[in-house]
Design an enzyme around this catalytic site. Structure first.
Site, PDB file in Angstrom:
ATOM      1  N   ASP A  86      -7.255  -4.209   1.044  1.00 14.55           N
ATOM      2  CA  ASP A  86      -7.599  -4.792   2.190  1.00 14.55           C
ATOM      3  C   ASP A  86      -8.209  -5.961   2.349  1.00 14.55           C
ATOM      4  O   ASP A  86      -9.333  -6.316   1.781  1.00 14.55           O
ATOM      5  CB  ASP A  86      -8.713  -3.650   2.988  1.00 14.55           C
ATOM      6  CG  ASP A  86      -7.945  -2.272   3.248  1.00 14.55           C
ATOM      7  OD1 ASP A  86      -6.991  -1.987   2.824  1.00 14.55           O
ATOM      8  OD2 ASP A  86      -8.516  -1.575   3.876  1.00 14.55           O
ATOM      9  N   HIS A 142      -5.639  -1.809  -5.988  1.00 17.12           N
ATOM     10  CA  HIS A 142      -4.718  -1.073  -5.884  1.00 17.12           C
ATOM     11  C   HIS A 142      -3.570  -1.680  -6.705  1.00 17.12           C
ATOM     12  O   HIS A 142      -3.464  -3.181  -6.535  1.00 17.12           O
ATOM     13  CB  HIS A 142      -4.016  -0.340  -5.011  1.00 17.12           C
ATOM     14  CG  HIS A 142      -5.087   0.834  -4.389  1.00 17.12           C
ATOM     15  ND1 HIS A 142      -4.989   2.065  -4.335  1.00 17.12           N
ATOM     16  CD2 HIS A 142      -6.238   0.447  -3.921  1.00 17.12           C
ATOM     17  CE1 HIS A 142      -6.059   2.677  -3.953  1.00 17.12           C
ATOM     18  NE2 HIS A 142      -6.639   1.720  -3.394  1.00 17.12           N
ATOM     19  N   SER A 226     -15.200 -10.118  -2.380  1.00 17.69           N
ATOM     20  CA  SER A 226     -14.877 -10.863  -3.150  1.00 17.69           C
ATOM     21  C   SER A 226     -13.406 -11.256  -3.012  1.00 17.69           C
ATOM     22  O   SER A 226     -12.934 -11.254  -1.653  1.00 17.69           O
ATOM     23  CB  SER A 226     -14.856 -10.027  -4.722  1.00 17.69           C
ATOM     24  OG  SER A 226     -14.677 -11.068  -5.689  1.00 17.69           O
TER      25      SER A 226
END
Length: 264
Positions: A86, A142, A226
């Site tokens: 995200d 992911h 990050s």
């Protein structure tokens, strides 16, 4: 003067003892008292969390929270590359013949970023894509594609901010910060997944075992906000035309498509 003051402040505060203090604080049970304020300030969607907010015992547990992944469906199609996080799409473009790319008007060297001659050559004239995670984002990472992990290594020690100010005034955070790089191959296409640590907290944890990954599965997490940088080989990737700078994107949403390469 603004750049000097910014860098001076960051150098002053980006010390090992301060990083350790912040890490210890966020992992302490005392930090749980700040969770409601943090959730409200960053407008975090509690309905997506795997557990109720009352079950998180520290800010660290909240930062590294898992989601009910029914809210993050993975785009179908073997050739579709999906967002691994995200994030906000910060920058994208071409990697020049001199092994550099431009972000916020600053030049970054993939040679310095990767530090492996045999790897960097693959991405000359390819495409880069920068995905920025703020402290409000879901922090788990992911797999953007299915494939084989053919290399994984870490570089750097300190971490400078990777937000707008950090990119604009900092000391090349994408190539200086602590980072963990995974190189993946699918068919005849290579992809470098560069996970860049944020200010103070360098924590990048890998959760995947083995050398094969499946698109959409969890492979790691950040311990604070990050950045992910994806590097694609020349003629191996077509960016989805709907992608634009500053857009929000979620795990599993399409970034573009891999295509068969005619040259190696």
């Amino acid at each position: 003067m603004k750049k000097f003051l910014y860098r001076f402040f960051i150098e002053l505060t980006n010390q090992a003892f301060l990083s350790k203090w912040l890490e210890n604080f966020t992992k302490s049970s005392y930090s749980r008292h700040f969770i409601p304020t943090f959730v409200k300030t960053y407008k975090i969607n509690e309905t997506e969390m795997l557990h109720p907010i009352t079950e998180y015992g520290s800010l660290h547990e909240l930062f590294t929270r898992q989601l009910n992944m029914v809210n993050r469906p993975v785009a179908i199609g073997d050739e579709i590359v999906v967002s691994p996080v995200d994030a906000v799409v910060e920058e994208f473009g071409s990697i020049d013949a001199d092994q550099t790319f431009i972000a916020k008007g600053k030049s970054y060297s993939i040679s310095e970023m990767l530090h492996r001659d045999e790897v960097k050559k693959k991405y000359i004239n390819g495409i880069f894509l920068i995905l920025y995670l703020s402290p409000s984002h879901y922090h788990r990472i992911h797999a953007p594609i299915s494939g084989d992990i053919i290399g994984q290594w870490s570089l750097g020690t300190s971490s400078y901010p990777v937000n707008n100010w950090g990119i604009t005034y900092g000391k090349s955070p994408f190539t200086k910060n602590y980072r963990v790089i995974s190189e993946v191959v699918k068919d005849d296409s290579h992809l470098a997944i560069v996970k860049v640590g944020a200010m103070f907290v360098n924590g990048i944890e890998l959760t995947h075992e083995g050398d094969k990954i499946k698109k959409g599965e969890e492979i790691g997490f950040f311990e604070f906000g990050s950045t992910i940088i994806l590097l694609f080989e020349k003629d191996s990737f077509t960016l989805n035309p709907s992608i634009h700078k500053k857009m929000d994107i979620l795990v599993g949403q399409p970034l573009g498509t891999l295509k068969k390469r005619t040259m190696h």
